[in-house]
Write a protein that holds these residues in place. Structure first.
Motif, PDB file in Angstrom:
ATOM      1  N   GLN A 257     -15.410 -19.103  59.375  1.00  0.00           N
ATOM      2  CA  GLN A 257     -16.769 -19.373  59.843  1.00  0.00           C
ATOM      3  C   GLN A 257     -17.770 -18.405  59.220  1.00  0.00           C
ATOM      4  N   GLU A 258     -17.421 -17.131  59.193  1.00  0.00           N
ATOM      5  CA  GLU A 258     -18.324 -16.132  58.607  1.00  0.00           C
ATOM      6  C   GLU A 258     -18.593 -16.444  57.130  1.00  0.00           C
ATOM      7  N   GLU A 259     -17.544 -16.816  56.412  1.00  0.00           N
ATOM      8  CA  GLU A 259     -17.711 -17.118  54.995  1.00  0.00           C
ATOM      9  C   GLU A 259     -18.538 -18.387  54.787  1.00  0.00           C
ATOM     10  N   LEU A 260     -18.311 -19.381  55.629  1.00  0.00           N
ATOM     11  CA  LEU A 260     -19.061 -20.641  55.506  1.00  0.00           C
ATOM     12  C   LEU A 260     -20.546 -20.429  55.763  1.00  0.00           C
ATOM     13  N   GLU A 261     -20.878 -19.626  56.753  1.00  0.00           N
ATOM     14  CA  GLU A 261     -22.282 -19.365  57.074  1.00  0.00           C
ATOM     15  C   GLU A 261     -22.968 -18.638  55.921  1.00  0.00           C
ATOM     16  N   ALA A 262     -22.253 -17.724  55.285  1.00  0.00           N
ATOM     17  CA  ALA A 262     -22.817 -17.026  54.119  1.00  0.00           C
ATOM     18  C   ALA A 262     -22.974 -17.985  52.943  1.00  0.00           C
ATOM     19  N   THR A 263     -22.010 -18.888  52.783  1.00  0.00           N
ATOM     20  CA  THR A 263     -22.056 -19.869  51.692  1.00  0.00           C
ATOM     21  C   THR A 263     -23.244 -20.809  51.847  1.00  0.00           C
ATOM     22  N   ILE A 264     -23.526 -21.219  53.075  1.00  0.00           N
ATOM     23  CA  ILE A 264     -24.656 -22.108  53.332  1.00  0.00           C
ATOM     24  C   ILE A 264     -25.969 -21.441  52.934  1.00  0.00           C
ATOM     25  N   GLU A 265     -26.097 -20.149  53.211  1.00  0.00           N
ATOM     26  CA  GLU A 265     -27.306 -19.424  52.823  1.00  0.00           C
ATOM     27  C   GLU A 265     -27.477 -19.425  51.304  1.00  0.00           C
TER      28      GLU A 265
END
Length: 418
Positions: A257-265
């Protein structure tokens, strides 16, 4: 100058200025060759913001302006696909990866521009016209074999590997074609296609014969190389597939989840709307499994399905449905699962030969067997028959050497004996 400015604006995400510069060039009475660069930027930018059909139209139109053979934008029949594959097979003969990499260079400017348009078409047609995908790949391949190598040839043979592995079950030959693409990309003048070659080979070819975990590091390297050379499309594509691989290989949901949220940014900054949607789908799934923002996640998934229906984006719908099925199966919501499987159509076709195809087929088969266990009479026989049909697909993959389906197969065979 307008062409250079349009490209700079595309790379920095200033799409409004980019469109103004593109329109300025295309409105001029100049040779088609002179319009090539802005036409390329136009095709890429339309896809980046999710206008897939418009991107396909622009690429096909430019090929026609070049006077090159151009397929029609419509579903391709099995006969047409088989006929074009036989043409490729005759030209390939018994060429090895090394033989292909030693072909002469392409020195026809018109063919080179046409190849580039085919290369861009690949990333679009599988989303809205998946049956066209083999035709574009075969056209890329035959042009390379007849006229010589250029950067687009990497897409030709990596793409051919994808078709051979995912649709024809010829895993050894498919990986040989992916190897040919990797050998070509090592040659001088091929740097711009490095990230995309890694993306296609790792996402659609090698997972058929090697552990899925082995694709994670190369995909991160592909992303880094894409960013270094300004190929943000391929860089973000590598990120999308890597993210799904992290999920499928069982990484902790919190870290995913943490990585996905950073990827979306990152994708938001790069204006990679189409690829960001794939990450949004996975993030909604991960949050649902963790019990976070479940209602908002459901609304987002429904919204994306509505968008897919409105735009005819089969690939987007397949991604959403495959991850919805993931949640239903994990939470043992078998009634919802069987309803989704029966309504979602040919998801495997829309997911091409990515590992998502394998995972969906496993979940689909498990759903059929679970439905059979709670049914009776004619419906029980029907559900069991459907499950056995898809089970044979997985058994075929295992027989051909797919190490990633062995544990799936054992689970399914146990369910069948229940």
């Amino acid at each position: 100058l307008c062409s250079d400015g349009a490209n700079a604006c595309f790379l920095t995400g200033d799409l409004d200025t980019m469109n103004e510069l593109i329109d300025e060039v295309l409105s001029k009475d100049i040779d088609t060759v002179e319009k090539y660069r802005v036409s390329e930027i136009k095709v890429k930018s339309l896809h980046a913001v999710g206008k897939v059909n418009e991107s396909i139209d622009a690429a096909l139109d430019f090929r026609r302006q070049l006077g090159l053979p151009t397929p029609q934008k419509k579903p391709a029949s099995k006969f047409t696909i088989a006929r074009e594959y036989m043409r490729v097979k005759r030209l390939l003969k018994k060429k090895t990866a090394e033989d292909i990499a030693n072909l002469p260079e392409l020195d026809d400017e018109r063919q080179e521009m046409g190849q580039r348009m085919n290369e861009l078409l690949i990333v679009c047609v599988f989303q809205v016209q998946p049956t066209m995908l083999p035709l574009i790949i075969f056209l890329l391949t035959t042009t390379t074999l007849k006229h010589g190598l250029n950067p687009s040839s990497c897409d030709a043979f990596a793409g051919l590997g994808m078709i051979l592995c995912g649709r024809l079950g010829k895993l050894e030959k498919g990986c040989e074609m992916a190897k040919a693409a990797e050998l070509i990309v090592e040659q001088p003048g091929m740097r711009r296609i490095t990230s995309k070659t890694i993306f296609v080979a790792q996402s659609f070819c090698y997972h058929w014969t090697e552990p899925l975990q082995d694709t994670v590091t190369p995909l991160l390297e592909g992303c880094q190389k894409g960013l270094e050379i300004g190929d943000t499309d391929s860089a973000c594509s590598c990120l999308v597939v890597r993210s799904y691989c992290l999920y499928f290989t069982g990484r902790p949901l919190e870290s995913i989840q943490e990585e996905l949220e950073a990827t979306i940014e990152v994708m938001t900054q790069l204006r990679q709307d189409a690829r960001k949607m794939r990450i949004v789908i996975l993030l909604a799934t991960v949050k649902k499994l963790r019990g976070i923002d479940t209602e908002a996640g459901d609304e987002k998934m429904d919204s994306l399905l509505a968008t897919a229906a409105a735009t005819g984006n089969f690939s987007l719908a397949a991604f959403v449905n495959s991850m919805k099925l993931e949640v239903f199966v994990i939470f043992q919501q078998w009634e919802e699962a069987i309803e989704l499987v029966q309504k979602s159509g040919n998801v495997r076709l829309a997911l091409t030969s990515a590992f998502n195809t394998v995972r969906y087929t496993f979940l689909q088969t498990l759903t059929y067997f679970k439905a059979a266990q709670t049914a009776s009479g004619k419906k029980r026989k029907q559900m069991k028959k459907c499950g056995k049909t898809t089970l044979k697909v997985i058994q075929g993959w295992a027989k051909n050497g797919n190490v990633n389906v062995v544990h799936y197969l054992r689970i399914l065979e146990a369910e069948l004996d229940w």
